[in-house]
Design a protein around this motif. Structure first.
Motif, PDB file in Angstrom:
ATOM      1  N   ASN A 217       0.862  -1.182   0.000  1.00  0.00           N
ATOM      2  CA  ASN A 217       0.000   0.000   0.000  1.00  0.00           C
ATOM      3  C   ASN A 217       0.901   1.236   0.000  1.00  0.00           C
ATOM      4  OD1 ASN A 217      -1.742  -2.105   1.991  1.00  0.00           O
ATOM      5  ND2 ASN A 217      -2.841  -1.163   0.292  1.00  0.00           N
ATOM      6  N   PRO A 218       1.342   1.672  -1.176  1.00  0.00           N
ATOM      7  CA  PRO A 218       2.354   2.726  -1.247  1.00  0.00           C
ATOM      8  C   PRO A 218       1.821   4.070  -0.733  1.00  0.00           C
ATOM      9  CG  PRO A 218       1.468   2.272  -3.422  1.00  0.00           C
ATOM     10  CD  PRO A 218       0.918   1.220  -2.505  1.00  0.00           C
ATOM     11  N   VAL A 219       2.757   4.897  -0.269  1.00  0.00           N
ATOM     12  CA  VAL A 219       2.422   6.207   0.266  1.00  0.00           C
ATOM     13  C   VAL A 219       3.316   7.244  -0.410  1.00  0.00           C
ATOM     14  CG1 VAL A 219       2.240   7.643   2.330  1.00  0.00           C
ATOM     15  CG2 VAL A 219       1.841   5.165   2.489  1.00  0.00           C
ATOM     16  N   VAL A 220       2.705   8.311  -0.885  1.00  0.00           N
ATOM     17  CA  VAL A 220       3.456   9.423  -1.470  1.00  0.00           C
ATOM     18  C   VAL A 220       3.487  10.554  -0.449  1.00  0.00           C
ATOM     19  CG1 VAL A 220       3.668  11.031  -3.390  1.00  0.00           C
ATOM     20  CG2 VAL A 220       2.678   8.759  -3.776  1.00  0.00           C
ATOM     21  N   HIS A 221       4.683  10.998  -0.107  1.00  0.00           N
ATOM     22  CA  HIS A 221       4.852  12.042   0.892  1.00  0.00           C
ATOM     23  C   HIS A 221       5.110  13.386   0.215  1.00  0.00           C
ATOM     24  CE1 HIS A 221       5.343   9.348   4.486  1.00  0.00           C
ATOM     25  NE2 HIS A 221       5.599   8.486   3.521  1.00  0.00           N
ATOM     26  N   THR A 222       4.508  14.424   0.739  1.00  0.00           N
ATOM     27  CA  THR A 222       4.809  15.805   0.364  1.00  0.00           C
ATOM     28  C   THR A 222       5.335  16.524   1.610  1.00  0.00           C
ATOM     29  OG1 THR A 222       2.643  16.745   0.911  1.00  0.00           O
ATOM     30  CG2 THR A 222       2.878  15.732  -1.268  1.00  0.00           C
ATOM     31  N   ALA A 223       5.638  17.810   1.491  1.00  0.00           N
ATOM     32  CA  ALA A 223       6.174  18.555   2.626  1.00  0.00           C
ATOM     33  C   ALA A 223       5.189  18.625   3.785  1.00  0.00           C
ATOM     34  CB  ALA A 223       6.569  19.965   2.186  1.00  0.00           C
ATOM     35  N   GLU A 224       3.884  18.641   3.477  1.00  0.00           N
ATOM     36  CA  GLU A 224       2.895  18.863   4.522  1.00  0.00           C
ATOM     37  C   GLU A 224       1.848  17.762   4.637  1.00  0.00           C
ATOM     38  OE1 GLU A 224       1.325  22.919   4.798  1.00  0.00           O
ATOM     39  OE2 GLU A 224       2.797  23.530   3.288  1.00  0.00           O
ATOM     40  N   GLY A 225       2.021  16.693   3.851  1.00  0.00           N
ATOM     41  CA  GLY A 225       1.009  15.654   3.919  1.00  0.00           C
ATOM     42  C   GLY A 225       1.465  14.378   3.249  1.00  0.00           C
ATOM     43  N   LYS A 226       0.536  13.442   3.125  1.00  0.00           N
ATOM     44  CA  LYS A 226       0.836  12.189   2.436  1.00  0.00           C
ATOM     45  C   LYS A 226      -0.443  11.587   1.878  1.00  0.00           C
ATOM     46  CE  LYS A 226       1.044   9.696   6.877  1.00  0.00           C
ATOM     47  NZ  LYS A 226       1.941   8.901   7.752  1.00  0.00           N
TER      48      LYS A 226
END
Length: 427
Positions: A217-226
């Motif tokens: 279950n992949p997760v994409v991270h950003t600076a302020e969220g995912k």
């Protein structure tokens, strides 16, 4: 978080009104997380949404910020390498499938424009212009090849006929493709983004993906969220950076430059391009141009390997424009900008899957407007379990640039110098 605006282009200055999309904050869950709100990402999202998927798009800047909102705006069929070259590389069976898809992207654009009533100044008709007899022979072969794959909206232009469609004395003939044409590329992207949202999709701008957590279950991270997703589509192309290191090794960002004149007025514009077709010549380092709705000339050309921004774009492109149209010597240039496209060594797109759930398409090599729209459909098919067309692209052979990332730019520049010399000598 920094707010990245559009570059100062004619397209940004004449874009349709669009709402700002929110920055991703916190955690969201979706079926498909698409990285990149250019044509590949938007096309994928639309096809997925139309088939019942939940979709979230992450965009590092703004919708259409990259090549999708900066290109020449020309609908050009086929791939950067034509079908006969593909056939010699992969054999007739795979080439047949790729050949059948070579003209689909333009149809998808027109279907989207009609279905979602996108205001993007769509015009029919594109011309390949021959500068010498060798070019003309290539166009005659191309016409026969394309007709073999069922593409019949083609007309060879002799020296008299090409003068009727473009007021340039440099051409000996050409090929008119009435299923080609031109659009306001940023407005097409903005219209597709609006269509995505109308179907329940979500777009987050100023939300660069900084890390992908791979797994079931992949997760994409950003600076302020995912974003937690079942699938990820990587659609960053030349603006992806090193987010996915495996994809950076076999491709290279390249810059192309575009200028736009002040409005020419109806009479002069009609003199230059009486049928309002777009034009590209047949050189390896080609020039391309067209008129805008407000009767400006958009003229592009040149390649900067490694995607550096030239100091003076007008100084590079204006002489090319005047070589084609010396009658514009006193016309002011209102806009000049550069944009990056992604080049592969084979000049064919790279399509594939990393693990079981990360899909990607990149490396249009200059033929992105139509190919990206096809790619979105092919990626969506693969996520639905229909992988035949996806596999036809995924099985294309690709190789890293000689010397790796350190030497890929000088090697490519040397090759471009060689082909540029051939263009000048008429070989």
């Amino acid at each position: 978080m920094a707010n990245t605006p559009y570059p100062q282009s004619y397209y940004a200055a004449s874009a349709n009104a669009a709402p700002p999309r929110p920055v991703l904050q916190g955690e969201v869950e979706t079926d498909v997380c698409v990285i990149g709100a250019g044509y590949t990402g938007l096309s994928s999202a639309l096809f997925l949404l139309e088939n019942g998927f939940r979709v979230t798009i992450l965009e590092a800047a703004k919708v259409g910020f990259g090549a999708s909102g900066r290109n020449g705006g020309q609908i050009v069929n086929s791939y950067s390498r034509d079908i006969d070259v593909i056939e010699r590389s992969v054999g007739p069976t795979q080439a047949q499938l790729l050949g059948e898809m070579a003209f689909e992207g333009g149809r998808i654009i027109r279907e989207r424009v009609a279905k979602y009533q996108i205001q993007c100044d769509l015009k029919d008709g594109g011309v390949f212009a021959a500068l010498n007899s060798k070019h003309m022979g290539h166009l005659e072969s191309q016409k026969r090849l394309w007709e073999r794959y069922g593409h019949t909206q083609l007309e060879l232009l002799d020296e008299r006929r090409i003068r009727e469609v473009v007021a340039c004395d440099n051409y000996v003939g050409g090929l008119l493709d009435m299923s080609g044409g031109h659009i306001h590329p940023l407005n097409l992207a903005l219209g597709e983004a609006e269509a995505v949202e109308s179907l329940g999709g979500t777009i987050h701008e100023q939300s660069a993906a900084v890390r992908i957590e791979r797994g079931a279950n992949p997760v994409v991270h950003t600076a302020e969220g995912k974003v937690r997703a079942k699938f990820i589509i990587v659609a960053g192309n030349a603006y992806l950076g090193n987010l996915v290191p495996e994809l950076a090794a076999k491709s290279m960002p390249c810059g192309t430059q575009v200028i736009t004149t002040a409005p020419l007025g109806d009479e002069l514009a009609r003199t230059l391009l009486p049928q309002d077709y777009c034009v590209e010549d047949c050189n390896y380092l080609l020039d391309y141009y067209r008129l805008t709705r407000d009767k400006r000339l958009i003229f592009g050309g040149g390649v900067v390997y490694g995607a550096r921004d030239p100091a003076n774009i007008e100084a590079i492109i204006r002489p090319k424009m005047l070589k084609a149209f010396p009658q514009l010597k006193d016309v002011k240039i209102d806009y000049a900008w550069t944009g990056n496209f992604l080049l592969t060594l084979s000049r064919l797109p790279q399509v594939g899957r990393l693990g079981d759930n990360i899909y990607y398409s990149q490396g249009c090599s200059g033929h992105g407007v139509t190919y990206t729209h096809l790619a979105g459909k092919v990626l969506a098919e693969a996520l639905r379990g229909q992988a035949e067309r996806f596999d036809a692209f995924a099985d294309l052979p690709h190789y890293p640039f000689p010397g790796g990332q350190l030497l890929r730019t000088p090697f490519a520049a040397m090759g471009a110098w060689y082909y540029g010399l051939r263009d000048k000598l008429g070989f």
